[in-house]
Design a protein around this motif. Sequence first.
Motif, mmCIF file in Angstrom:
data_model
loop_
_atom_site.group_PDB
_atom_site.id
_atom_site.type_symbol
_atom_site.label_atom_id
_atom_site.label_comp_id
_atom_site.label_asym_id
_atom_site.label_seq_id
_atom_site.Cartn_x
_atom_site.Cartn_y
_atom_site.Cartn_z
ATOM 1 N N LEU A 12 -6.003 10.355 -26.667
ATOM 2 C CA LEU A 12 -6.080 9.566 -25.436
ATOM 3 C C LEU A 12 -7.413 9.765 -24.723
ATOM 4 O O LEU A 12 -8.036 8.802 -24.248
ATOM 5 C CB LEU A 12 -4.922 9.936 -24.503
ATOM 6 N N VAL A 13 -7.861 11.020 -24.648
ATOM 7 C CA VAL A 13 -9.103 11.310 -23.918
ATOM 8 C C VAL A 13 -10.323 10.858 -24.710
ATOM 9 O O VAL A 13 -11.196 10.144 -24.186
ATOM 10 C CB VAL A 13 -9.175 12.815 -23.583
ATOM 11 N N LEU A 14 -10.404 11.266 -25.973
ATOM 12 C CA LEU A 14 -11.594 10.997 -26.776
ATOM 13 C C LEU A 14 -11.611 9.600 -27.394
ATOM 14 O O LEU A 14 -12.686 9.080 -27.714
ATOM 15 C CB LEU A 14 -11.724 12.042 -27.887
ATOM 16 N N GLY A 15 -10.447 9.012 -27.567
ATOM 17 C CA GLY A 15 -10.391 7.688 -28.188
ATOM 18 C C GLY A 15 -10.318 6.539 -27.217
ATOM 19 O O GLY A 15 -10.742 5.423 -27.550
ATOM 20 N N TYR A 16 -9.801 6.814 -25.986
ATOM 21 C CA TYR A 16 -9.593 5.725 -25.033
ATOM 22 C C TYR A 16 -10.282 5.981 -23.688
ATOM 23 O O TYR A 16 -11.039 5.119 -23.205
ATOM 24 C CB TYR A 16 -8.092 5.504 -24.804
ATOM 25 N N LEU A 46 -12.810 -2.341 -33.473
ATOM 26 C CA LEU A 46 -12.396 -1.379 -34.506
ATOM 27 C C LEU A 46 -11.179 -0.583 -34.066
ATOM 28 O O LEU A 46 -10.267 -0.322 -34.873
ATOM 29 C CB LEU A 46 -13.557 -0.438 -34.830
ATOM 30 N N MET A 47 -11.148 -0.193 -32.796
ATOM 31 C CA MET A 47 -10.006 0.568 -32.293
ATOM 32 C C MET A 47 -8.715 -0.239 -32.396
ATOM 33 O O MET A 47 -7.661 0.279 -32.790
ATOM 34 C CB MET A 47 -10.250 0.988 -30.845
ATOM 35 N N ALA A 48 -8.773 -1.521 -32.052
ATOM 36 C CA ALA A 48 -7.573 -2.358 -32.123
ATOM 37 C C ALA A 48 -7.059 -2.448 -33.558
ATOM 38 O O ALA A 48 -5.847 -2.282 -33.819
ATOM 39 C CB ALA A 48 -7.884 -3.748 -31.577
ATOM 40 N N PHE A 49 -7.953 -2.675 -34.513
ATOM 41 C CA PHE A 49 -7.516 -2.784 -35.902
ATOM 42 C C PHE A 49 -7.076 -1.436 -36.464
ATOM 43 O O PHE A 49 -6.160 -1.373 -37.297
ATOM 44 C CB PHE A 49 -8.635 -3.382 -36.750
ATOM 45 N N MET A 74 -12.859 11.070 -36.497
ATOM 46 C CA MET A 74 -13.321 9.706 -36.729
ATOM 47 C C MET A 74 -13.568 8.979 -35.407
ATOM 48 O O MET A 74 -14.546 8.238 -35.260
ATOM 49 C CB MET A 74 -12.299 8.940 -37.559
ATOM 50 N N LEU A 75 -12.688 9.205 -34.419
ATOM 51 C CA LEU A 75 -12.865 8.563 -33.119
ATOM 52 C C LEU A 75 -14.156 9.041 -32.447
ATOM 53 O O LEU A 75 -14.900 8.237 -31.862
ATOM 54 C CB LEU A 75 -11.656 8.856 -32.221
ATOM 55 N N VAL A 76 -14.395 10.339 -32.516
ATOM 56 C CA VAL A 76 -15.640 10.861 -31.937
ATOM 57 C C VAL A 76 -16.848 10.329 -32.701
ATOM 58 O O VAL A 76 -17.886 9.984 -32.109
ATOM 59 C CB VAL A 76 -15.615 12.401 -31.931
ATOM 60 N N TYR A 77 -16.728 10.214 -34.006
ATOM 61 C CA TYR A 77 -17.829 9.695 -34.813
ATOM 62 C C TYR A 77 -18.198 8.266 -34.426
ATOM 63 O O TYR A 77 -19.370 7.875 -34.485
ATOM 64 C CB TYR A 77 -17.455 9.782 -36.293
ATOM 65 N N LEU A 78 -17.219 7.494 -34.033
ATOM 66 C CA LEU A 78 -17.485 6.088 -33.716
ATOM 67 C C LEU A 78 -18.341 5.924 -32.464
ATOM 68 O O LEU A 78 -19.207 5.035 -32.420
ATOM 69 C CB LEU A 78 -16.155 5.334 -33.540
ATOM 70 N N TRP A 79 -18.146 6.749 -31.428
ATOM 71 C CA TRP A 79 -18.902 6.535 -30.187
ATOM 72 C C TRP A 79 -19.937 7.610 -29.899
ATOM 73 O O TRP A 79 -20.704 7.493 -28.937
ATOM 74 C CB TRP A 79 -17.960 6.450 -28.981
ATOM 75 N N TYR A 80 -19.985 8.685 -30.661
ATOM 76 C CA TYR A 80 -20.922 9.781 -30.356
ATOM 77 C C TYR A 80 -22.360 9.250 -30.381
ATOM 78 O O TYR A 80 -22.754 8.534 -31.316
ATOM 79 C CB TYR A 80 -20.751 10.914 -31.362
ATOM 80 N N PRO A 81 -23.169 9.564 -29.352
ATOM 81 C CA PRO A 81 -24.516 8.970 -29.240
ATOM 82 C C PRO A 81 -25.410 9.244 -30.435
ATOM 83 O O PRO A 81 -26.253 8.398 -30.791
ATOM 84 C CB PRO A 81 -25.072 9.611 -27.967
#
Length: 203
Positions: A12-16, A46-49, A74-81
């Motif tokens: 919830l915290v890291l993904g949303y 990507l999150m929705a799918f 994977m969630l952190v990998y998607l948005w990590y700067p």
Amino acid sequence: MLGDFLTRVFVLVLGYAYPAFECFKTVEKNKVGIEELRFWCQYWILMAFLIVFERIGEVFISWLPMYSEMKIGMLVYLWYPKTKGTGYVYDTLFRPFMARHETEVDRKIQEIKARIWDFISKYCQHFAEMGQGKFFEMLQYVAIQSLKFKQANQKPDDQGPSTPNSRRGQSGESENRHSATTSRSGSSSGHDSPRIRPRPVHT
């Protein structure tokens, strides 16, 4: 391995929560870069799918070891700067797949919409017919009950209360019946008993 509760909190915290806050700041900037908006739009697509895929295939992939930890990574990998894996996953995997199946997906969506609309229309029509029938049954029931109530109230009125004249007529009828019975009894007794004649008076 992390517990189920901690896994949900991290997702919830890291993904949303954090990506939504960063997306909010990007949108509210005075000078918004198109690349930044594109990045966050790609992330939420990507999150929705991923959510849909996870709900469908969770039975088949949830048993994998370290599944929860891989999901959070994977969630952190998607948005990590420093990694910004959203662009790579979107351009390399997601966009080519959707480009090949976009027409078929659109056709399936239209078919599903048509089926849903037909189901809703048929359901509404059936509900309207059923409601109309129940409404007429209710009106008929109310009419029958009101008619019974009126008939129950009219029965004592038709008989009417006993008036003095009616009482007198009834008493007169009973007296006539009594006199008739007494006269019959008297006449019958007179024939049977001898009459007493008065004796002549000698002067």
